[in-house]
Every structure is written in structure tokens, then in C-alpha cells.
Write an enzyme that holds these catalytic residues in place. Structure first.
Site, PDB file in Angstrom:
ATOM      1  N   THR A 278       8.162   0.286 -17.132  1.00 42.01           N
ATOM      2  CA  THR A 278       7.926   0.736 -18.512  1.00 42.01           C
ATOM      3  C   THR A 278       6.875  -0.117 -19.229  1.00 42.01           C
ATOM      4  O   THR A 278       6.091   0.408 -20.014  1.00 42.01           O
ATOM      5  CB  THR A 278       9.243   0.648 -19.306  1.00 42.01           C
ATOM      6  OG1 THR A 278       9.852  -0.605 -19.006  1.00 42.01           O
ATOM      7  CG2 THR A 278      10.174   1.768 -18.905  1.00 42.01           C
ATOM      8  N   PHE A 407      13.011   1.544 -27.593  1.00 36.47           N
ATOM      9  CA  PHE A 407      13.888   0.711 -26.769  1.00 36.47           C
ATOM     10  C   PHE A 407      15.338   1.173 -26.825  1.00 36.47           C
ATOM     11  O   PHE A 407      16.253   0.420 -26.493  1.00 36.47           O
ATOM     12  CB  PHE A 407      13.770  -0.754 -27.201  1.00 36.47           C
ATOM     13  CG  PHE A 407      12.404  -1.337 -26.925  1.00 36.47           C
ATOM     14  CD1 PHE A 407      12.051  -1.751 -25.649  1.00 36.47           C
ATOM     15  CD2 PHE A 407      11.446  -1.441 -27.926  1.00 36.47           C
ATOM     16  CE1 PHE A 407      10.790  -2.272 -25.372  1.00 36.47           C
ATOM     17  CE2 PHE A 407      10.177  -1.956 -27.669  1.00 36.47           C
ATOM     18  CZ  PHE A 407       9.851  -2.373 -26.385  1.00 36.47           C
ATOM     19  N   CYS A 414      17.625  -1.731 -24.972  1.00 34.65           N
ATOM     20  CA  CYS A 414      16.902  -2.527 -23.982  1.00 34.65           C
ATOM     21  C   CYS A 414      17.148  -4.018 -24.154  1.00 34.65           C
ATOM     22  O   CYS A 414      16.892  -4.581 -25.215  1.00 34.65           O
ATOM     23  CB  CYS A 414      15.408  -2.248 -24.108  1.00 34.65           C
ATOM     24  SG  CYS A 414      14.421  -3.136 -22.901  1.00 34.65           S
TER      25      CYS A 414
HETATM   26 MN1  MNH Z   1      14.251  -1.642 -21.007  1.00 31.59          MN
HETATM   27  C1  MNH Z   1      17.430  -0.347 -21.367  1.00 31.59           C
HETATM   28  C2  MNH Z   1      12.983   0.984 -22.784  1.00 31.59           C
HETATM   29  C3  MNH Z   1      11.183  -3.113 -20.896  1.00 31.59           C
HETATM   30  C4  MNH Z   1      15.484  -4.058 -18.902  1.00 31.59           C
HETATM   31  N1  MNH Z   1      15.053   0.009 -21.888  1.00 31.59           N
HETATM   32  C5  MNH Z   1      16.386   0.348 -21.962  1.00 31.59           C
HETATM   33  C6  MNH Z   1      16.523   1.536 -22.757  1.00 31.59           C
HETATM   34  C7  MNH Z   1      15.267   1.915 -23.135  1.00 31.59           C
HETATM   35  C8  MNH Z   1      14.345   0.960 -22.597  1.00 31.59           C
HETATM   36  C9  MNH Z   1      14.900   3.150 -23.962  1.00 31.59           C
HETATM   37  C10 MNH Z   1      17.845   2.241 -23.105  1.00 31.59           C
HETATM   38  C11 MNH Z   1      18.164   3.314 -22.098  1.00 31.59           C
HETATM   39  C12 MNH Z   1      19.408   4.106 -22.386  1.00 31.59           C
HETATM   40  O1  MNH Z   1      19.956   4.064 -23.494  1.00 31.59           O
HETATM   41  O2  MNH Z   1      19.841   4.819 -21.480  1.00 31.59           O
HETATM   42  N2  MNH Z   1      12.410  -1.121 -21.661  1.00 31.59           N
HETATM   43  C13 MNH Z   1      12.097  -0.015 -22.384  1.00 31.59           C
HETATM   44  C14 MNH Z   1      10.681  -0.032 -22.684  1.00 31.59           C
HETATM   45  C15 MNH Z   1      10.170  -1.198 -22.161  1.00 31.59           C
HETATM   46  C16 MNH Z   1      11.277  -1.883 -21.522  1.00 31.59           C
HETATM   47  C17 MNH Z   1       9.941   1.057 -23.445  1.00 31.59           C
HETATM   48  C18 MNH Z   1       8.785  -1.768 -22.188  1.00 31.59           C
HETATM   49  C19 MNH Z   1       7.841  -1.433 -23.017  1.00 31.59           C
HETATM   50  N3  MNH Z   1      13.455  -3.283 -20.057  1.00 31.59           N
HETATM   51  C20 MNH Z   1      12.186  -3.761 -20.210  1.00 31.59           C
HETATM   52  C21 MNH Z   1      12.051  -5.021 -19.538  1.00 31.59           C
HETATM   53  C22 MNH Z   1      13.274  -5.299 -18.972  1.00 31.59           C
HETATM   54  C23 MNH Z   1      14.158  -4.195 -19.297  1.00 31.59           C
HETATM   55  C24 MNH Z   1      10.801  -5.879 -19.508  1.00 31.59           C
HETATM   56  C25 MNH Z   1      13.723  -6.501 -18.178  1.00 31.59           C
HETATM   57  C26 MNH Z   1      13.074  -7.635 -18.082  1.00 31.59           C
HETATM   58  N4  MNH Z   1      16.114  -2.091 -20.244  1.00 31.59           N
HETATM   59  C27 MNH Z   1      16.373  -3.123 -19.369  1.00 31.59           C
HETATM   60  C28 MNH Z   1      17.780  -3.102 -19.043  1.00 31.59           C
HETATM   61  C29 MNH Z   1      18.356  -2.045 -19.763  1.00 31.59           C
HETATM   62  C30 MNH Z   1      17.266  -1.421 -20.518  1.00 31.59           C
HETATM   63  C31 MNH Z   1      18.477  -4.073 -18.102  1.00 31.59           C
HETATM   64  C32 MNH Z   1      19.820  -1.624 -19.788  1.00 31.59           C
HETATM   65  C33 MNH Z   1      20.542  -2.405 -20.866  1.00 31.59           C
HETATM   66  C34 MNH Z   1      22.030  -2.106 -20.916  1.00 31.59           C
HETATM   67  O3  MNH Z   1      22.430  -0.950 -20.851  1.00 31.59           O
HETATM   68  O4  MNH Z   1      22.776  -3.060 -21.032  1.00 31.59           O
END
Ligand code: MNH
Length: 468
Positions: A278, A407, A414
């Protein structure tokens, strides 16, 4: 609103795309290779809530600011696993992203890993992020034209590999992407096609070969992860804690939140995928919009020059990253236009009625279409225009609270948000300080989908900046 019920009566007030076919449902005018862009188009035609029926499975999509505000109420709603995300449990199991709310490993892993996402932790990743950005620059210095999405993917995989697991993927020493990325992209695509190309169109039997290939991809990814874990067991760890160390130490110390080896593997895989796919898309869209808006680009370059000083080869400090306010707004606005994880699900905790009009039973889920939410009328009449100044503090304050959700929301939002923002602003600043960016004159934005979104075939022509 159960999504698995056959031929259930739907509340009359929720529209669906025209041309519904008996049994098959709403399969006209839809492309399994571009489901998000279909949803964006249907949203434009049908309004802030609509449903699609694909062979009896009914999915409700929501993008109205008022409805999303209600769905953000954690007392009434919780994360819901969309059919596509549920498919990813083949890869992530009960890891953080794909865990059901009631699975105990979610809370344990959340408790264990939260310290890895504090400000103090970001500080400890900063130098690694700078080093990786330097490797990108060393590579770009040898080129006049670059494939942006591919190179951002190399960069973000490298960053999460080294910060999270102290494991380099040597991305910039390879001509092609790391085979882990190829396997991951294939697996994400497979999950997407498997969800949106419904069984009656392509019989289960015809999936056999593709499913088998997909299991091979997952086995390959598991192998990469097992190697990372094996290396850690043999070599041990020095330096500040990384994600892997937090999990391994909990296991050694009989921490009440310890997780077993299978779950550690699921978490590592989850972070390797979620931690880079992402962010690389977000960076790529930001570069795309900068290249299309010379005046916004010039302003961003001027800010970097002023805050970081001219490009004498000095690295930016941790504090200097967050000072790039305009660059940060460019990123925020790129994530408004193209939130790179474009859908999240919400389910009702109890029987309830959404905005007083749409009944939901406990456990019923709806999917939030983030790109459509980000173009809600509450954004004003020019929501299709790229304008970072929307994120000036006064304008943010003047808008309703829940209309920007790149996010996600609530407890399952996130965990990597600060990580992604620090990395992305650092990389944007590094590149803007050093190069002028020009797109190919005839490039038209194409967005490729693999559950996430990413510019397709976007190249930039680079010129070292000349200073007066
Ligand atoms: Mn990320 C959950 C978007 C970068 C690790 N992330 C989510 C969700 C979104 C999201 C939207 C919620 C999904 C849901 O409700 O089903 N994340 C992003 C975006 C970026 C991003 C748009 C960058 C730009 N994410 C990152 C990075 C990491 C990461 C960098 C790790 C280093 N994200 C996660 C994890 C979750 C998550 C782990 C799940 C969290 C949980 O449910 O506890």
C-alpha cells in the site's frame, strides 16, 4: 444483509446496477480485473449506498459521509471481513489484518506489536529508511527514466524487510522485483479474481489449475518467511527491537501474550505484504500527481530546499521529516484520490438501523468504498481535482470528521499509519530535493488492481536539479 444468503429479499430502497440477470445477478458492466473502479462507477451512478448481487451473494457498498460516520461508531459496529479479505486468510490466517474480531491471537499480537509503532520506534527506523532511500537514489542516478511503481515496490519491501525483520531483500541489486513480490502480486490477483469471477461463470473445475498455482505461490512466500525466522533463531538479534524480536522474545519469556510459531509466521507474512504494497502505491500516485501539476511540484521542491537545505548529500534528521507540511499534504491528497487499500468492511454488533433507514441484523456487514467516500459531495464540487491545500488545517477542521479514511477506522485501523507516513514523506522529500520529474507526455493514468490499487505503466523522466 447476510452476504451468503441465496435469493434473500432486499430492502427496496437500496439501488443496484441496471441489467440484473436472474441467478447470475449484477454481472453486467463489471470487470473482475477492475472491481474497485466498477464500484466507483456504480457509486457515481447509484449514490451513497447500493448493492450488488453476484450469484445470490449480496454485497452492500456504502460511501455516504453520514453513513460512514455512523459506521465509525465502535460501540455499534466492528471490522467485517469482506469476501476478498476472508480469502486472504489462506495467506494471513489469524494474523492482525485477517483475524476475525473474536480470535484471541488478534489481541495478543496487537499488544505485542504496538510498541513497534510508537514515535520512539519510528525514530529507531529512521536511519534504515534513509539508507534505503539512498539506495534508490544511487540507482536512479544511473537512469534517465524509471518505472515508478516497480521502484517504489522495491523500496518499500526493502524498508519493511529491514526495519521489521532485519532482513534485507537486496531489492536494488536485482534487475527484476524480488520473487516474493511476484508471488504476492499473483496471490492478491488470484484472491481478487476468485472473489469477483463467480463460480457459475467459471466452474470450480476450471479453477483447479489456478488454485494449484496459487498454493505454490503461498508455499513460496511461506518459505521466504520461514527462512527469515530460521535466520533469527540461528543468528540471534542485536540492535533495537524489531517486530520479529518482540514476537520471539514473548515466546521465550512465556509472556501471557505470546503467540505460537504458526501465528508468528502469519504475522511476518502479514507485515511483509501489508507493510509495503500500500505504501508503494501511495508513493507512486503522489509522484504521478506531482508530475501532472508543475506548480504543486515546484512548491514542494521549494519546501524541501528550505526545510532540509540544498542537496549536499546530508541526510534529513528524524525531526525534519514531519516539517515537510506541504509534501505531507501532497501525500494526504494522493491518498484521498486513490486510497491504496480501497475497501474496508463494517459489521453490526447488534440489530440496528443505519442512518435510520437501512436495517441491519447483528453480524450483517457492509463494505465502505473509500475512493467514493473521498469524493462525497461534502468535499465540495471539485472533488475530482487534485488539490493538496484541502489538507490545510483550517479546511480539515471545516469538514465533517469521518469523510477521510485511507487507513480505515477504529481499533482495527491501520497499525502502520505513522510508519507509512514517515517513510513516504522521507522518500518524497529525498527525490524532490534531487530531481526534476517529467512524465511521458502521452501517459494517461491507468490504475491496476490486485485488491490494492497502483498506477500501471507509469514512468518518470528524471533530470538532476540545477541550482542557481
Ligand atoms: Mn495498513 C490495516 C491502509 C500501510 C499494517 N491498513 C489497514 C487498514 C487499512 C490500511 C485501510 C484497515 C483494513 C480493514 O479495516 O479491514 N495501510 C493502509 C495504507 C497504507 C498502509 C493506505 C499506506 C499508505 N499498513 C501499512 C504499513 C503497515 C501496515 C506500512 C506495517 C508496517 N495495516 C497494517 C496492519 C493492519 C492494517 C497489520 C491490520 C490492523 C489490525 O486489524 O489490527
Amino acid at each position: 444483509m447476510s452476504t451468503e444468503v441465496l435469493e434473500q429479499e432486499s430492502p427496496a430502497s437500496i439501488p443496484h446496477p441496471p441489467g440484473r440477470i436472474p441467478i447470475l445477478g449484477d454481472v453486467r458492466n463489471s470487470s473482475p480485473r477492475r472491481p474497485i473502479q466498477d464500484v466507483m462507477r456504480f457509486g457515481k451512478q447509484l449514490g451513497p449506498i447500493f448493492e450488488r448481487k453476484i450469484f445470490g451473494r449480496r454485497i452492500v457498498f456504502v460511501s455516504g459521509a453520514d453513513m460512514v460516520a455512523e459506521l465509525s461508531d465502535e460501540a455499534r459496529f466492528a471490522k467485517y471481513l469482506s469476501p476478498a479479505v476472508a480469502r486472504l486468510r489462506q495467506i494471513g490466517g489469524d494474523g492482525l489484518f485477517t483475524a476475525y474480531n473474536d480470535e484471541p491471537n488478534w489481541r495478543k499480537a496487537h499488544n505485542l506489536l504496538r510498541p513497534a509503532f510508537t514515535q520512539a520506534a519510528m525514530r529507531s527506523y529512521h536511519q534504515i529508511m534513509v539508507d534505503v532511500a539512498r539506495e534508490l537514489v544511487a540507482d536512479w542516478d544511473t537512469r534517465t527514466t524509471v518505472d515508478v511503481s516497480a521502484d517504489m515496490t522495491k523500496l518499500t519491501l526493502e524498508t519493511i524487510g529491514r526495519t521489521g525483520f532485519s532482513h534485507p531483500f537486496d531489492s536494488f541489486r536485482r534487475e527484476r522485483l524480488h520473487p516474493f513480490v511476484e508471488a504476492m502480486v499473483g496471490a492478491l490477483r488470484h484472491a481478487q479474481l476468485r472473489t469477483f469471477l463467480s463460480p457459475p461463470l467459471v466452474g470450480e473445475l476450471l479453477w483447479r489449475r489456478a488454485d494449484k498455482r496459487n498454493l505454490d505461490r503461498i508455499a513460496f512466500m511461506n518459505g521466504v518467511v520461514d527462512e527469515v525466522i530460521r535466520e533469527r533463531r540461528e543468528v540471534g538479534h542485536t540492535g533495537p527491537d524489531d517486530l520479529l524480536e518482540l514476537m520471539m522474545r514473548a515466546a521465550r519469556d512465556d509472556d501471557p501474550d505470546r503467540i505460537d510459531d504458526v501465528n508468528i509466521r502469519h504475522q511476518v507474512l502479514t507485515f511483509l505484504v501489508a507493510g509495503h504494497e500500500t505504501t508503494s502505491g501511495a508513493l507512486s500516485f503522489a509522484f504521478y500527481y506531482l508530475s501532472q501539476h508543475p506548480e504543486i511540484l515546484a512548491k514542494a521542491q521549494a519546501e524541501v530546499d528550505e526545510v532540509w537545505g540544498p542537496d549536499t548529500g546530508a541526510d534529513p534528521s528524524f525531526e525534519q521529516i514531519a516539517k515537510l507540511r506541504h509534501v505531507r499534504r501532497v501525500l494526504d491528497e494522493a491518498l484521498r484520490m486513490w486510497p491504496t487499500a480501497p475497501i474496508y468492511g463494517r459489521e453490526a454488533r447488534e440489530d440496528t438501523t443505519l442512518v435510520g433507514r437501512y436495517p441491519m441484523r447483528a453480524g450483517d456487514g457492509v463494505l465502505v468504498s473509500i475512493p467514493s467516500l473521498h469524493r462525497d459531495p461534502a468535499w465540495g464540487p471539485d472533488a475530482d481535482v487534485f488539490d493538496p491545500d484541502r489538507f490545510l488545517p483550517a479546511r480539515v477542521k471545516a469538514r465533517p470528521a469521518h469523510i477521510y479514511k485511507p487507513f480505515g477506522t477504529g481499533e482495527r485501523a491501520c497499525i502502520g499509519r505513522q510508519f507509512a507516513l514517515h517513510e513516504a514523506v522521507l522518500v518524497l522529500g529525498t527525490i524532490l530535493r534531487r530531481y526534476d520529474l517529467e512524465p511521458d507526455a502521452d501517459y494517461q493514468l491507468r490504475v491496476q488492481e490486485r485488491l490494492t490499487v497502483m498506477p500501471d505503466g507509469f514512468r518518470l523522466n528524471l533530470r538532476r536539479r540545477r541550482r542557481s
